[in-house]
Design a protein around this motif. Structure first.
Motif, PDB file in Angstrom:
ATOM      1  N   GLU A 136       0.786  -1.231   0.000  1.00 27.99           N
ATOM      2  CA  GLU A 136       0.000   0.000   0.000  1.00 27.99           C
ATOM      3  C   GLU A 136       0.820   1.285   0.000  1.00 27.99           C
ATOM      4  O   GLU A 136       0.257   2.356  -0.224  1.00 27.99           O
ATOM      5  CB  GLU A 136      -0.967   0.007   1.188  1.00 27.99           C
ATOM      6  N   VAL A 137       2.120   1.235   0.276  1.00 33.19           N
ATOM      7  CA  VAL A 137       2.914   2.470   0.255  1.00 33.19           C
ATOM      8  C   VAL A 137       3.814   2.590  -0.969  1.00 33.19           C
ATOM      9  O   VAL A 137       4.554   3.562  -1.094  1.00 33.19           O
ATOM     10  CB  VAL A 137       3.764   2.654   1.544  1.00 33.19           C
ATOM     11  N   ARG A 138       3.781   1.620  -1.865  1.00 33.57           N
ATOM     12  CA  ARG A 138       4.662   1.688  -3.038  1.00 33.57           C
ATOM     13  C   ARG A 138       4.451   2.981  -3.830  1.00 33.57           C
ATOM     14  O   ARG A 138       5.415   3.694  -4.150  1.00 33.57           O
ATOM     15  CB  ARG A 138       4.447   0.480  -3.950  1.00 33.57           C
ATOM     16  N   ALA A 139       3.208   3.288  -4.143  1.00 36.89           N
ATOM     17  CA  ALA A 139       2.934   4.488  -4.941  1.00 36.89           C
ATOM     18  C   ALA A 139       3.377   5.748  -4.208  1.00 36.89           C
ATOM     19  O   ALA A 139       3.887   6.697  -4.828  1.00 36.89           O
ATOM     20  CB  ALA A 139       1.444   4.570  -5.271  1.00 36.89           C
ATOM     21  N   THR A 140       3.204   5.774  -2.911  1.00 38.72           N
ATOM     22  CA  THR A 140       3.629   6.936  -2.119  1.00 38.72           C
ATOM     23  C   THR A 140       5.141   7.093  -2.164  1.00 38.72           C
ATOM     24  O   THR A 140       5.662   8.207  -2.331  1.00 38.72           O
ATOM     25  CB  THR A 140       3.146   6.795  -0.669  1.00 38.72           C
ATOM     26  N   LEU A 141       5.875   5.993  -2.014  1.00 38.11           N
ATOM     27  CA  LEU A 141       7.335   6.042  -2.096  1.00 38.11           C
ATOM     28  C   LEU A 141       7.776   6.581  -3.456  1.00 38.11           C
ATOM     29  O   LEU A 141       8.687   7.426  -3.543  1.00 38.11           O
ATOM     30  CB  LEU A 141       7.920   4.650  -1.874  1.00 38.11           C
ATOM     31  N   GLU A 142       7.148   6.114  -4.524  1.00 41.26           N
ATOM     32  CA  GLU A 142       7.524   6.552  -5.871  1.00 41.26           C
ATOM     33  C   GLU A 142       7.261   8.042  -6.063  1.00 41.26           C
ATOM     34  O   GLU A 142       8.098   8.755  -6.648  1.00 41.26           O
ATOM     35  CB  GLU A 142       6.753   5.727  -6.897  1.00 41.26           C
ATOM     36  N   LYS A 143       6.136   8.531  -5.569  1.00 48.80           N
ATOM     37  CA  LYS A 143       5.808   9.950  -5.757  1.00 48.80           C
ATOM     38  C   LYS A 143       6.676  10.858  -4.884  1.00 48.80           C
ATOM     39  O   LYS A 143       7.087  11.932  -5.319  1.00 48.80           O
ATOM     40  CB  LYS A 143       4.325  10.176  -5.463  1.00 48.80           C
ATOM     41  N   LEU A 144       6.946  10.429  -3.661  1.00 49.14           N
ATOM     42  CA  LEU A 144       7.775  11.262  -2.785  1.00 49.14           C
ATOM     43  C   LEU A 144       9.196  11.394  -3.324  1.00 49.14           C
ATOM     44  O   LEU A 144       9.845  12.429  -3.122  1.00 49.14           O
ATOM     45  CB  LEU A 144       7.794  10.682  -1.370  1.00 49.14           C
ATOM     46  N   ALA A 145       9.676  10.370  -4.000  1.00 46.79           N
ATOM     47  CA  ALA A 145      11.020  10.450  -4.578  1.00 46.79           C
ATOM     48  C   ALA A 145      11.116  11.567  -5.608  1.00 46.79           C
ATOM     49  O   ALA A 145      12.176  12.180  -5.785  1.00 46.79           O
ATOM     50  CB  ALA A 145      11.395   9.115  -5.204  1.00 46.79           C
ATOM     51  N   THR A 146      10.015  11.887  -6.259  1.00 45.44           N
ATOM     52  CA  THR A 146      10.026  12.926  -7.298  1.00 45.44           C
ATOM     53  C   THR A 146      10.106  14.325  -6.721  1.00 45.44           C
ATOM     54  O   THR A 146      10.397  15.277  -7.450  1.00 45.44           O
ATOM     55  CB  THR A 146       8.777  12.823  -8.199  1.00 45.44           C
ATOM     56  N   ILE A 147       9.821  14.494  -5.427  1.00 47.74           N
ATOM     57  CA  ILE A 147       9.885  15.825  -4.812  1.00 47.74           C
ATOM     58  C   ILE A 147      11.059  15.941  -3.837  1.00 47.74           C
ATOM     59  O   ILE A 147      11.133  16.887  -3.052  1.00 47.74           O
ATOM     60  CB  ILE A 147       8.557  16.177  -4.100  1.00 47.74           C
ATOM     61  N   GLY A 148      11.952  14.951  -3.878  1.00 48.52           N
ATOM     62  CA  GLY A 148      13.178  15.051  -3.090  1.00 48.52           C
ATOM     63  C   GLY A 148      13.083  14.564  -1.658  1.00 48.52           C
ATOM     64  O   GLY A 148      14.016  14.780  -0.869  1.00 48.52           O
ATOM     65  N   THR A 149      12.003  13.918  -1.280  1.00 46.69           N
ATOM     66  CA  THR A 149      11.884  13.365   0.070  1.00 46.69           C
ATOM     67  C   THR A 149      12.868  12.224   0.250  1.00 46.69           C
ATOM     68  O   THR A 149      13.023  11.375  -0.636  1.00 46.69           O
ATOM     69  CB  THR A 149      10.449  12.845   0.309  1.00 46.69           C
ATOM     70  N   ARG A 150      13.559  12.193   1.384  1.00 46.58           N
ATOM     71  CA  ARG A 150      14.436  11.071   1.707  1.00 46.58           C
ATOM     72  C   ARG A 150      13.583   9.952   2.278  1.00 46.58           C
ATOM     73  O   ARG A 150      12.911  10.124   3.308  1.00 46.58           O
ATOM     74  CB  ARG A 150      15.503  11.490   2.711  1.00 46.58           C
ATOM     75  N   CYS A 151      13.611   8.798   1.637  1.00 48.88           N
ATOM     76  CA  CYS A 151      12.794   7.649   2.053  1.00 48.88           C
ATOM     77  C   CYS A 151      13.667   6.659   2.801  1.00 48.88           C
ATOM     78  O   CYS A 151      14.707   6.212   2.288  1.00 48.88           O
ATOM     79  CB  CYS A 151      12.143   6.999   0.843  1.00 48.88           C
ATOM     80  N   VAL A 152      13.237   6.322   4.003  1.00 49.98           N
ATOM     81  CA  VAL A 152      14.024   5.478   4.895  1.00 49.98           C
ATOM     82  C   VAL A 152      13.163   4.326   5.387  1.00 49.98           C
ATOM     83  O   VAL A 152      12.007   4.517   5.781  1.00 49.98           O
ATOM     84  CB  VAL A 152      14.537   6.279   6.114  1.00 49.98           C
ATOM     85  N   LEU A 153      13.722   3.130   5.364  1.00 50.75           N
ATOM     86  CA  LEU A 153      13.071   1.970   5.959  1.00 50.75           C
ATOM     87  C   LEU A 153      13.659   1.739   7.337  1.00 50.75           C
ATOM     88  O   LEU A 153      14.884   1.666   7.491  1.00 50.75           O
ATOM     89  CB  LEU A 153      13.281   0.726   5.089  1.00 50.75           C
ATOM     90  N   GLY A 154      12.808   1.634   8.345  1.00 49.18           N
ATOM     91  CA  GLY A 154      13.262   1.339   9.697  1.00 49.18           C
ATOM     92  C   GLY A 154      12.963  -0.104  10.048  1.00 49.18           C
ATOM     93  O   GLY A 154      11.814  -0.551   9.973  1.00 49.18           O
ATOM     94  N   LEU A 155      13.994  -0.867  10.432  1.00 51.46           N
ATOM     95  CA  LEU A 155      13.843  -2.270  10.791  1.00 51.46           C
ATOM     96  C   LEU A 155      14.232  -2.505  12.237  1.00 51.46           C
ATOM     97  O   LEU A 155      15.230  -1.944  12.713  1.00 51.46           O
ATOM     98  CB  LEU A 155      14.729  -3.157   9.902  1.00 51.46           C
TER      99      LEU A 155
END
Length: 403
Positions: free
Chosen positions: A118-137
């Motif tokens: 459910e967050v794939r599309a959000t990750l893809e769109k945020l990358a286009t505006i320069g958001t740093r995407c981080v996975l926390g494990l």
């Protein structure tokens, strides 16, 4: 035009339990304490998120909840909708919130693509505006072979390569490396940053108002976390007090909000006949109980592990082994380095074993006397890394303004 105040968006699928929510809340509070102008928004499916207090500049968006069935499938928690409709609503809320909020950092907790992607599309769109995407494990996810099969089926290795800037592991490799043996590339492993564990603190207001149910007498705190899978642990402890084979410190037992009402009522009834046992169904502020306890009994989830390290209490863990071996792996490694003692759930309901473990527990050494250094540096590392992200983004904005 929205003001360029620093913003962090945190996603937690939260289908069950307290672990994901409490971890995200801890990180959010640390960030707003560090950055005076920052706002943190948590996207969560937890049905009890409203029971927790949040600091100024931390808020949440509650997405429709789901629960996991015994066969591994999911269903809507409250709505009379099929799971695909529920997931479509969740994905829409997540994406729309993210694009309006426009965070500097998007932190995804545990599930790389979110629940059912459910967050794939959000990750893809945020990358286009320069958001740093981080996975926390967390430090331990599951048995490596099982996790590799799950991640391969979901397409996670490719997503880690293409959708994430960094992977934060909330632990230390000396305890466990969740990326070892799961089939990810060297390029993905280079994105990993081991932060150390997340320190938990005693809220000042809670400390001032806390009153132990046993007055000045020492007590053992027993907590199965959310409680949905903690019935055997609580029953085993209760049997030990009912048997009275050896003198034991009094016990405060917190059942957890996800334990079913029938078992809760049964434990309450049994405790009413025991002077040395006090049972609470749930408290959103467990820190004062942890701080006041002489020792702790838990199941081995990530949060209780951080808490026993933070409050430095002798600990007995009784980890579950299904549906994931996460707790058992963490508990075994912690015992190997001398941080705590483990009583395998396979020994349930041997009353003598539990009685002996409870009697000896207060005399155990606290975790601070063993283990690798810098166990609890996680929040400092996260704050430092976010500060670097914000500085980088500010430089990019200044450069763009000059062009």
């Amino acid at each position: 035009m929205f003001p360029k105040t620093p913003k962090v968006l945190i996603y937690s699928h939260d289908s069950f339990g307290l672990g994901h929510l409490r971890r995200c809340r801890t990180i959010a509070h640390a960030l707003v304490d560090e950055f005076p102008d920052m706002s943190v928004l948590i996207l969560s499916g937890s049905p009890i998120i409203g029971s927790f207090d949040f600091r100024t500049r931390v808020d949440f968006v509650r997405i429709p909840g789901v629960i996991k069935l015994r066969d591994g499938d999911y269903t809507s928690l409250s709505l009379r909708l099929d799971i695909e409709e529920t997931l479509a609503i969740r994905a829409s809320i997540i994406e729309h919130t993210a694009m309006v909020f426009r965070p500097d950092v998007f932190l995804v907790d545990k599930e790389p693509l979110g629940l059912r992607g459910e967050v794939r599309a959000t990750l893809e769109k945020l990358a286009t505006i320069g958001t740093r995407c981080v996975l926390g494990l967390r430090d331990v996810m599951d048995d490596a072979d099982l996790l590799q099969e799950e991640w391969s089926r979901k397409g996670v290795p490719a997503a880690l390569r293409s959708l994430y800037d960094e992977i934060w592991v909330y632990g230390l490799p000396e305890i466990h490396d969740p990326l070892a043996g799961v089939g990810v590339s060297d390029a993905v492993r280079r994105k990993a940053l081991f932060t150390g564990y997340l320190r938990r603190e005693l809220p000042h207001a809670a400390a001032a108002t806390f009153r132990s149910p046993f007055g000045e007498d020492p007590y053992i705190l027993v907590s199965p976390g959310g409680g949905g899978d903690g019935v055997e642990l609580i029953d085993w402890v209760m049997r030990a007090y009912e048997a009275r084979q050896r003198p034991l410190f009094p016990a405060v037992i917190v059942l957890g909000p996800f334990m079913d009402s029938e078992h809760q009522a049964g434990f309450m009834e049994r405790a009413s006949h025991l002077r040395e046992v006090h049972v609470i169904d749930f408290t959103p502020q467990i820190e004062p109980l942890l701080d006041g306890a002489t020792a702790i009994v838990g199941m081995g989830g990530y949060n209780i592990f951080c808490e026993i390290l933070s409050f430095d209490k002798p600990t007995l863990l009784v980890p579950r082994v299904v549906p994931r071996r996460e707790q058992a792996i963490r508990a075994a490694r912690a015992e190997e380095v001398g941080l705590l003692r483990v009583l395998p759930i396979e020994q349930y309901p041997d009353v003598g074993l539990m009685t002996d473990a409870l009697a000896e527990l207060p005399r155990q050494a606290p975790p601070s006397q063993s283990g690798p250094p810098n166990l609890l540096g996680g929040l400092d590392v996260i704050k430092g890394r976010v500060g670097e992200f914000l500085a980088d983004r500010q430089r990019m904005r200044r450069t763009a303004a000059l062009l």
